[in-house]
Design an enzyme around this catalytic site. Structure first.
Site, PDB file in Angstrom:
ATOM      1  N   ASP A 208       0.856  -1.198   0.000  1.00  0.00           N
ATOM      2  CA  ASP A 208       0.000   0.000   0.000  1.00  0.00           C
ATOM      3  C   ASP A 208       0.889   1.245   0.000  1.00  0.00           C
ATOM      4  O   ASP A 208       2.105   1.164   0.142  1.00  0.00           O
ATOM      5  CB  ASP A 208      -0.973  -0.003   1.195  1.00  0.00           C
ATOM      6  N   HIS A 521       1.726  -8.913  -3.451  1.00  0.00           N
ATOM      7  CA  HIS A 521       0.726  -7.851  -3.251  1.00  0.00           C
ATOM      8  C   HIS A 521       1.504  -6.550  -3.075  1.00  0.00           C
ATOM      9  O   HIS A 521       1.807  -6.126  -1.954  1.00  0.00           O
ATOM     10  CB  HIS A 521      -0.152  -8.155  -2.036  1.00  0.00           C
ATOM     11  N   ASP A 567       0.834 -17.441  -4.109  1.00  0.00           N
ATOM     12  CA  ASP A 567       1.606 -16.472  -4.892  1.00  0.00           C
ATOM     13  C   ASP A 567       0.684 -15.797  -5.906  1.00  0.00           C
ATOM     14  O   ASP A 567       0.718 -16.108  -7.101  1.00  0.00           O
ATOM     15  CB  ASP A 567       2.787 -17.158  -5.592  1.00  0.00           C
ATOM     16  N   GLU A 576       2.057 -10.109   0.548  1.00  0.00           N
ATOM     17  CA  GLU A 576       2.399  -8.688   0.458  1.00  0.00           C
ATOM     18  C   GLU A 576       3.906  -8.539   0.716  1.00  0.00           C
ATOM     19  O   GLU A 576       4.580  -9.488   1.128  1.00  0.00           O
ATOM     20  CB  GLU A 576       1.592  -7.873   1.488  1.00  0.00           C
TER      21      GLU A 576
END
Ligand code: G3I
Ligand code: 9MR
Length: 598
Positions: A208, A521, A567, A576
């Site tokens: 993020d 991620h 994965d 992530e």
């Protein structure tokens, strides 16, 4: 260890985005560019991965302990094959089979530590496919350490990544963060809600694009500790970032990018530190410059103030040696650390409470005694003021494997490293015993482990790969104290684990190993239109929580703790990337390279 020209060249090629760089990282001369599958999933079925020989896919230093894990087949012996000449160089006896409850597998151990001649090898066992090709080489981890530092550069906020540094992963500037808003949860008289503040630079936390002080604390510390403990390994290193070639080692330049941001997170009016700089909601799968929602400084917390105080105290002593280049920085950092410490003592129990309109990561932690102890320890080491030593309450403070929410181990790491410079108040016997007691517990797990690692079933939590690496970091501290070889070998085993000697048969570091994580991620890796992921990032790793599975079209291959890894981009709970997981990869790969006898 100094970096040899070929290793530098390899990194330069890697940074520019050429695909064959893993050849030099210890594979078999084939290009190892990950070929992203159309489905986005690369995971083997759990049965299939049980039948493979598991090995560190990158390889070993000549003097490393060297172990592979073999499924429980009838064979009682194994061979080591030179992959270049296809000749047998060693044969040995497999251990008896034992069941690992974390993976539900019965496995045998193949130990070929006595093989020390550089080359490319495979493990062969009758009835099984040969293992992946791996190397024995004196610089086998140089490119890994460099790439794991470079990953932080790739996650920088507030800077355009230029092709000369980022190669094909170049991208426009994202999140300048020069105009962020005080959220109502952080409002004060001097800075009411809606006040505009400038808070640029720093690293994105993970996949993020938000920036969190608590997680920045441990991550930045771990990079600084790597430098404090093994300076010669970093002094001549060039990871090809904009600052390369200046007077500072690259690892310190990279750490400084985040420290400069952290300094802006302190309210100059009272010394308090905002918990995070964030959007209200997680961004979609877009590149940084396409993610333009409003950003906020959210709630001052005690944990943020203390983690900030600890890492600023460390940074103050590390950057003191660069007073000429960075005049006043060291003093400024110490002042900031002391102000945050004072704020935390006036506000000792302000825990993070996620506001109703904010939905991003929390890093909420209700137990603050470890943060108090860590900050006190670092302030003590930097200032040599005895009152800080007393404040860390050493007799009551036990040691544990560090994580973002549990930082008391960092206090012991720093005290042990600086033990010869402490004042008389410090209890040297206690410091050594705290380090050794924890490491001996990890050693016991290693001795008993069918996989010959310290990871046990209950260690498979969100970010389990960082548990493995932080266990290694704590084993390394004991090795540095008393030189007992088992501590180093057990730390090596943890590095082996993340590089492929695990129940998923995957190297969890992007770009390293024949079968490595392909679909982390990580928004830039997913949104950049480039098939392979940005290299040098370690995935969170297996854990049975599967908190993301409702949003995943592809099923996890297994629910068993050590195999519960997917994965796929959808899998933020197992796949992530995060700064606090990459930092111990930097530390451990550097430590193993620096400490393993030549
Ligand atoms: O504390 C309990 C422990 O008592 C219990 O035994 C254990 C069993 O699973 O759970 C522990 O809590 C876990 C907590 O982390 C502390 O380790 C939670 O289950 C687990 O869900 C939680 O995961 C955190 C996750 O955010 C969700 O909040 C991860 O540690 C943390 O690394 C991760 O961090 C995110 C940021 O919020 C946002 N940015 C990405 C980053 C990485 O995914
Ligand atoms: O991308 C987010 C990741 O960084 C976090 O660790 C994770 C857990 O907080 O959440 C991810 O965002 C997901 C959100 O929680 C739910 N909707 C899907 C988002 C991922 O695309």
């Amino acid at each position: 260890m100094s970096i040899t020209p070929p290793a530098n060249l390899i990194r330069m090629i890697a940074a520019l985005g050429f695909s064959g760089f893993l050849v030099a990282c210890g594979n078999d001369g084939q290009s190892s560019t990950p070929s992203a599958s159309a489905s986005g999933s690369n995971a083997s079925s759990s049965n299939a991965s049980s039948l493979l020989v598991k090995v560190n896919q990158l390889g070993f230093l000549p003097e490393s302990a060297k172990v592979a894990i073999v499924p429980d087949v009838a064979a009682t012996r194994f061979k080591l094959i030179n992959a270049g000449t296809a000749t047998e160089v060693f044969s040995g006896t497999l251990s008896a089979a034992a069941m690992w409850d974390a993976s539900g597998e019965s496995v045998k151990v193949a130990d070929f530590s006595s093989v020390k001649i550089p080359g490319d090898y495979q493990v062969r066992v009758e009835g099984l496919t040969d293992s992946q090709v791996f190397s024995i080489a004196p610089d086998v981890y140089s490119a890994l350490t460099a790439a794991s530092i470079k990953a932080f550069y790739f996650n920088r906020s507030g800077i355009e990544l230029l092709p000369e540094f980022a190669g094909k992963f170049a991208r426009p500037l994202g999140h300048p963060d020069t105009q962020v808003l005080i959220h109502p949860s952080a409002a004060s008289d001097a800075r009411p809600a809606g006040t505009v503040v400038s808070s640029p630079k720093g690293w994105y936390d993970a996949g993020d694009y938000n920036k969190y002080i608590v997680n920045s604390g441990i991550s930045t510390y771990t990079l600084l500790a790597a430098y404090e403990h093994f300076p010669s390994l970093f002094n001549n290193q060039n990871v090809i970032i904009p600052e390369s070639g200046n007077a500072l080692p690259d690892v310190l330049d990279e750490a400084l990018w985040n420290l400069e941001w952290m300094l802006t997170m302190q309210d100059p009016n009272d010394g308090g530190v905002y918990h995070k700089l964030t959007n209200k909601n997680f961004d979609g799968t877009v590149m940084p410059h396409q993610a333009t929602s409003e950003r906020y400084l959210v709630q001052k917390t005690t944990a943020a103030a203390l983690d900030f105080a600890a890492v600023m105290a460390v940074a103050s002593r590390v950057f003191a040696q660069y007073e000429t280049q960075l005049p006043g920085l060291s003093a400024k950092m110490l002042k900031a650390a002391e102000a945050a410490w004072e704020w935390a003592n006036i506000h000792p129990a302000i825990v993070y409470e996620q506001p109703a309109d904010v939905h991003t990561g929390e890093y909420g932690d209700k137990t603050l005694s470890d943060e108090f102890a860590w900050a006190a320890a670092e302030l003590y080491i930097t200032t040599r003021v005895d009152g800080y030593y007393t404040a860390l309450k050493p007799v009551d403070l036990f040691n544990s494997v560090p994580s973002w929410g549990n930082v008391q181990g960092l206090a012991w790491v720093s005290l042990a490293h600086h033990r010869n410079q402490l004042t008389a108040v410090a209890d040297q016997t206690l410091i050594a015993s705290r380090i050794k007691t924890l490491a001996d517990n990890l050693l016991s797990a290693w001795y008993a482990s069918p996989y010959k690692i310290s990871m046990e079933k209950n260690n498979f939590v969100w970010g389990s790969n960082s548990v493995a690496l932080n266990q290694a970091m704590m084993l390394v501290q004991a090795y540095r104290l008393d030189g007992k070889r088992d501590y180093l070998d057990a730390a090596q085993a943890q590095l082996d684990y993340v590089l492929g000697r695990n129940a998923t048969d995957t190297s969890f570091v992007t770009g390293f190993g024949k079968k490595s994580t392909l679909h982390p991620h990580h928004r830039p890796s997913e949104a950049d239109g480039i098939a392979e992921p940005i290299p040098g990032f370690i995935a969170g790793g297996p854990q049975p929580g599967q908190q993301d599975k409702a949003g995943c079209q592809t099923a996890y291959p297994s629910t068993i703790a050590a195999k519960s890894y997917l994965d796929h981009y959808c899998s933020y709970a197992s796949n992530e990337i995060a700064i606090n997981w990459n930092a111990p990869l930097v530390y451990v790969s550097a430590a193993i390279a620096a400490l393993t006898p030549k």
